[in-house]
Structure formats: C-alpha cells, structure tokens
Write an enzyme that holds these catalytic residues in place. Structure first.
Site, short mmCIF file in Angstrom:
data_model
loop_
_atom_site.label_atom_id
_atom_site.label_comp_id
_atom_site.label_asym_id
_atom_site.label_seq_id
_atom_site.Cartn_x
_atom_site.Cartn_y
_atom_site.Cartn_z
N CYS A 66 28.33 -35.13 77.31
CA CYS A 66 28.67 -36.16 76.84
C CYS A 66 28.59 -37.66 78.13
O CYS A 66 28.66 -38.67 77.84
CB CYS A 66 29.88 -36.06 75.96
N CYS A 136 37.96 -35.44 76.82
CA CYS A 136 38.85 -36.14 77.69
C CYS A 136 39.65 -36.06 78.62
O CYS A 136 39.96 -36.54 80.05
CB CYS A 136 38.98 -38.07 77.01
#
Length: 172
Positions: A66, A136
């Site tokens: 990402c 994350c």
C-alpha cells in the site's frame, strides 16, 4: 482529502451543495471511526529525535503493498529502562497516521519489555479499523518492536568490550 471528507461527514464542511449533502449523511455510513479522525486531525507526538542519540531507538517499517511507511522513535531513560518520550513520522493513509499516533501515546511511560506486549489487534480495536486497514496497526506494532530492537542493539554495542579499546586508541 481525508480531513475534508471527515468534516463533510460530520456536517462541518460548508459548500454550495450543503442541502444535497445533508440527506446523503443519513444514507452513507461513516468510513472512519471518530478515534481515527481525531488522531488524524490532531496527531500526537509528530516529529523525530536524533537517530545517533544512544538513548533513542528508531523503527522504520513499510508496507510495499500500500506504500505506507512508518518511522517510530523512542527515547529511553538509560537508568530505569522507561520510555520517556516517543515521536513518529508516517507517510500513508489516515489509518496509518492514526495508528502511529496511538502507538506513541501508548509506549510513553512504559518499560521496554512492557511495550513489546502491545499488539496490533489492540490498536485496531481502539481505532475500530476495518479489515482492509488492519495492516496499519500491524505496521505500528512492527515499528514499536523495531525501535526497541534498535535501542537494544545500540546499548549492546556501547557496552561491548571491543568498544573500550577502540575509544582508548582513538584518544591516544
């Protein structure tokens, strides 16, 4: 973009099409939990320390899938082993920034071994991250571990018996 979207979703954005956006709020769910929005809009502990400081551990991790990159630094009291301060710099989405911010808040004031027990699932639960954003919180956990490992490597290097003769030779 996230800041504008969050304000729009909370009804704080002003625009010419405000009458159109109000009914849409009832139809569309909020994409980010308020904890993510709060840590994104008001991130805690942004910045960095001198990476060459022997009391600073630096963890630099990234997710190639990402493009998120997270640098988390801890400053440790060498006498007590307690983390006295933490800083981060993150290039990534709002969830990555929020995860970094939460991680720095959670590590401050804790012992080195205690912060290693912080799990990505706890960060994800606190921020109510959706499954697509769990990477994350994983980055934040990895950054904490990398910072502790870096600090411990610096301490071991400075305490090694080889360091003393080199220093003596350099001063001769």
């Amino acid at each position: 973009m996230l800041r504008f979207a969050s304000k729009k979703m909370l009804g704080l954005a002003t625009s010419d099409a405000q009458s159109v956006s109000r009914p849409a709020q009832a139809v569309f769910p909020r994409f980010y939990h308020e904890n993510v929005i709060e840590h994104y809009n008001n991130p805690r502990n942004v910045g960095s320390f001198d990476k060459n400081d022997p009391n600073v551990g630096t963890g630099l991790v990234g997710a190639p899938a990402c493009g998120d990159v997270m640098k988390l630094q801890i400053k440790v009291d060498e006498k007590t082993g307690q983390i006295v301060d933490a800083r981060f710099k993150t290039f990534g989405c709002g969830s990555a920034i929020a995860s970094s911010s939460v991680a720095t808040e959670w590590v401050k004031g804790k012992q080195m071994q205690e912060v290693l027990t912080i799990k990505n699932t706890e960060i994800a639960k606190h921020l109510s991250l959706p499954p697509v954003k769990l990477h994350c919180s994983m980055l934040a956990e990895d950054a904490i571990k990398a910072a502790v490992k870096d600090y411990e490597a610096k301490r071991a290097k400075s305490a090694s018996p080889e360091a003393a003769p080199v220093e003596k030779a350099a001063h001769a």
